[in-house]
Design a protein around this motif. Structure first.
Motif, PDB file in Angstrom:
ATOM      1  N   SER A   1      41.821  38.515  41.911  1.00  0.00           N
ATOM      2  CA  SER A   1      42.174  37.166  42.367  1.00  0.00           C
ATOM      3  C   SER A   1      40.969  36.493  43.009  1.00  0.00           C
ATOM      4  CB  SER A   1      43.311  37.226  43.387  1.00  0.00           C
ATOM      5  OG  SER A   1      44.456  37.813  42.800  1.00  0.00           O
TER       6      SER A   1
ATOM      7  N   GLY B   1      43.400  32.449  45.687  1.00  0.00           N
ATOM      8  CA  GLY B   1      44.672  33.175  45.691  1.00  0.00           C
ATOM      9  C   GLY B   1      45.247  33.382  44.299  1.00  0.00           C
ATOM     10  N   GLU B   2      44.781  32.593  43.322  1.00  0.00           N
ATOM     11  CA  GLU B   2      45.296  32.758  41.956  1.00  0.00           C
ATOM     12  C   GLU B   2      44.568  33.883  41.233  1.00  0.00           C
ATOM     13  OE1 GLU B   2      45.082  29.174  39.708  1.00  0.00           O
ATOM     14  OE2 GLU B   2      46.380  28.046  41.050  1.00  0.00           O
ATOM     15  N   PRO B   3      45.246  34.547  40.294  1.00  0.00           N
ATOM     16  CA  PRO B   3      44.577  35.599  39.518  1.00  0.00           C
ATOM     17  C   PRO B   3      43.513  35.011  38.582  1.00  0.00           C
ATOM     18  CG  PRO B   3      46.975  35.781  39.329  1.00  0.00           C
ATOM     19  CD  PRO B   3      46.680  34.453  39.961  1.00  0.00           C
ATOM     20  N   SER B   4      42.379  35.698  38.518  1.00  0.00           N
ATOM     21  CA  SER B   4      41.319  35.288  37.584  1.00  0.00           C
ATOM     22  C   SER B   4      41.183  36.279  36.435  1.00  0.00           C
ATOM     23  CB  SER B   4      39.991  35.175  38.317  1.00  0.00           C
ATOM     24  OG  SER B   4      39.687  36.391  38.973  1.00  0.00           O
TER      25      SER B   4
ATOM     26  N   GLU C   1      51.490  37.164  36.281  1.00  0.00           N
ATOM     27  CA  GLU C   1      51.478  38.621  36.318  1.00  0.00           C
ATOM     28  C   GLU C   1      52.794  39.244  35.836  1.00  0.00           C
ATOM     29  OE1 GLU C   1      50.798  40.207  40.184  1.00  0.00           O
ATOM     30  OE2 GLU C   1      50.421  42.213  39.442  1.00  0.00           O
TER      31      GLU C   1
ATOM     32  N   TRP D   1      43.245  39.898  34.527  1.00  0.00           N
ATOM     33  CA  TRP D   1      44.311  40.903  34.483  1.00  0.00           C
ATOM     34  C   TRP D   1      43.961  41.890  33.368  1.00  0.00           C
ATOM     35  CZ3 TRP D   1      47.913  42.568  30.836  1.00  0.00           C
ATOM     36  CH2 TRP D   1      48.952  43.362  31.323  1.00  0.00           C
TER      37      TRP D   1
END
Lengths: 81, 130
Positions: free
Chosen positions: B36, B90-93, B14, B95
């Motif tokens: 996320s 918890g990780e971004p999928s 990010e 953006w």
């Protein structure tokens, strides 16, 4: 004519194969292909109401006429994000 | 309208996305959205989500959505990154960055983009069990 069919997501398991080619009459509609597939893969037929279909890169309706070499993609509702 | 679309198996970092903000002097607003992976799916704990895409069609459908946004709002830039493959909880999928003259059209276009993506861009999720 020959059309190519590909499945995505869990439809690959339901169809038991990822891609296939089918010979259809030259005036075949997408619905004719879908009927063939429902007969061949009964588990897919059960999910008919939640099945999305594309010809090439565009979503297609059952009344759409197919052409030789068309790539038809069959998959469940999308879930991006 | 500037368009940048990335479908990638690499992690979304990010701070790097934000640092590379693409906005002109006329961009009075920049809307960011980060999605996320939740740690549960239908009430069950999961390790993550595996994302599968029909990439060629996904790219085409994203471009169609961008076309519709460009026709509807005075958006100056859209950048979108969507993860493919395994993404841990918890990780971004996803953006998204939308740059526009004013905030109203930026928020509206970002919401439209996400909503339309979930209706028509061929990407699917498979939960990864614990």
């Amino acid at each position: 004519m020959i059309v190519r069919v590909q499945f995505f997501s869990y439809f690959k398991q339901l169809a038991t194969e990822e891609t296939l080619s089918l010979e259809l009459q030259d005036d075949a509609l997408l619905e004719d292909l879908l009927q063939r597939l429902r007969s061949r893969f009964p588990k897919l037929a059960e999910l008919n109401r939640s099945t999305l279909v594309a010809v090439g890169m565009e979503y297609a309706s059952p009344g759409q006429k197919l052409s030789d070499g068309a790539l038809v993609s069959i998959f469940p509702p999308v879930q991006g994000g | 309208m500037n368009r940048e679309l990335t479908l990638t198996k690499a992690p979304i970092v990010e701070p790097e996305c934000v640092a590379s903000r693409l906005a002109s002097p006329e961009s009075g607003a920049c809307v960011w959205f980060l999605g996320s992976v939740r740690g549960t799916e239908e009430g069950c704990a999961i390790r993550g989500i595996h994302y599968e895409a029909y990439e060629a069609m996904a790219r085409h459908q994203f471009q169609r959505i961008f076309d519709e946004i460009e026709a509807r709002w005075p958006i100056q830039s859209i950048r979108l990154v969507h993860r493919l493959g395994p993404v841990m909880a918890g990780e971004p999928s996803i953006w998204v960055e939308v740059a526009s003259p004013h905030r109203a059209e930026g928020f509206a276009a970002c919401e439209f983009l996400i909503s339309e993506m979930k209706q028509r861009v061929p990407i699917w999720k498979q939960p990864i069990p614990l």
